[in-house]
Design an enzyme around this catalytic site. Sequence first.
Site, short mmCIF file in Angstrom:
data_model
loop_
_atom_site.label_atom_id
_atom_site.label_comp_id
_atom_site.label_asym_id
_atom_site.label_seq_id
_atom_site.Cartn_x
_atom_site.Cartn_y
_atom_site.Cartn_z
N ASP A 146 0.48 -1.69 -0.01
CA ASP A 146 -0.51 -0.21 -0.01
C ASP A 146 0.86 1.58 0.26
OD1 ASP A 146 -2.25 1.79 -0.01
OD2 ASP A 146 -2.33 1.80 2.36
N ASP A 160 -2.53 5.47 -5.96
CA ASP A 160 -2.27 4.46 -3.89
C ASP A 160 -2.62 3.01 -5.08
OD1 ASP A 160 -2.36 3.75 -1.81
OD2 ASP A 160 -4.35 4.10 -1.63
#
Length: 432
Positions: free
Chosen positions: A95, A305
């Site tokens: 992430d 992201d």
Amino acid sequence: MGTYKVFLIFFLNFFHLSIAKNLQENNTLSLSFPLTTTPLSQNSTLKSNYLFSSKAMTNNIIPSLNYKSNFKYSMALIVTLPIGTPPQDQQMVLDTGSQLSWIQCNKKLPKKTPPTTFDPSLSSSFSVLPCNHPLCKPRIPDFTLPTSCDQNRLCHYSYFYADGTLAEGNLVREKITFPNSQTTPPLILGCATESRDAEGILGMNLGRYSFVSQAKVQKFSYCVPHKQGNKIMPSGTFYLGQNPNSHRFQYINLLTFPQSQSMPNMDPLAYTLGMVGIKMGGKRLNISEKVFRPDAGGSGQTMIDSGTQYTFLVEEAYSKVRDEVVRLVGPKLKKGYVYGESLDMCFDAINSVQASQAIGDMTLEFENGVEIVINKENVLDDVGGGVHCVGIGRSQSLGIASNIIGNFHQQNLWVEFDLSNKRVGFGKVECK
């Protein structure tokens, strides 16, 4: 695909970013880990983590290694890391929107073979931060995660995700032990004892306690393959370190902000890009560039992201995209349908092919003429039940004021995070 699950990991009230010194150091780490990308566990829905910053890492000399691995793509990228001494394989969500890395230490989870939870008693390099550690003191600029002392005088942390899931445990130090006896320095991690998620988190943002900062990684990259329905999981590629394909990448500099500039609605630790516009079917939509830039309060930030599945736009941009979809295929839209409380431009399967053809390719435009071209085949996602949705939602549906480019719109694209040069590179490719 089942229930809509986004792994959005960031928090909107941040302290100032101070990482430049670390990124200028000459030490480098170049590694590769086995990756799989699978649907997240039942409790791994939309989540918002606290972010924090801390004091600089020590000047450990880390050997420069180059490894490459393949992974399967479904909804989120899940990396398997060999943690501890001797190593125990742990699954963690890769992430780029999160800082705190944590591993699953909950002994109450169902036993699996091989084990999915980390057993601290089996690792000679494991240690728990004591209560008197500077990071365990609340209300200090270096650490915003709620902490306290447990009954054993050890540093305890706890926080709630946006879906109400509680994750808590101890802050610890642990090494990542790779083949050929190569290890990282002891890294600050969370050892979650109460979370019921099957996966931990590998925080890869610009925070001082992210994995890339602590391990002094200078570059990392991944290539998300084209998603082919809900049952077939194609393979992609992941690098920590030098990517041999980088000579073909187009780069855009990361936007940086003065430490003295306080913007409550912005994440200063995210990978923020200078986005300038959106095209649909070759037509540039009438959206002001200001919509994609943070205003005085930080609203409008555009970040990339890997931990968020879909793309989310602030209202001024989303409304223009939706208006164009309605103009092109309005009668075919599934009336009154909203998937996952976020995606409302959806079609029944019988209309999906015609809709994607009519909408055409979509292009995200950035500074320096850099573009992410989303082929018409990737504009709609099969969300299950015979329904296909445009993979774009309102940021407002997440309770945020930022634009987010999710992994669904990073398919068949090399994405390289060049930390030493403060830039992100893109390269179109058939990911394999």
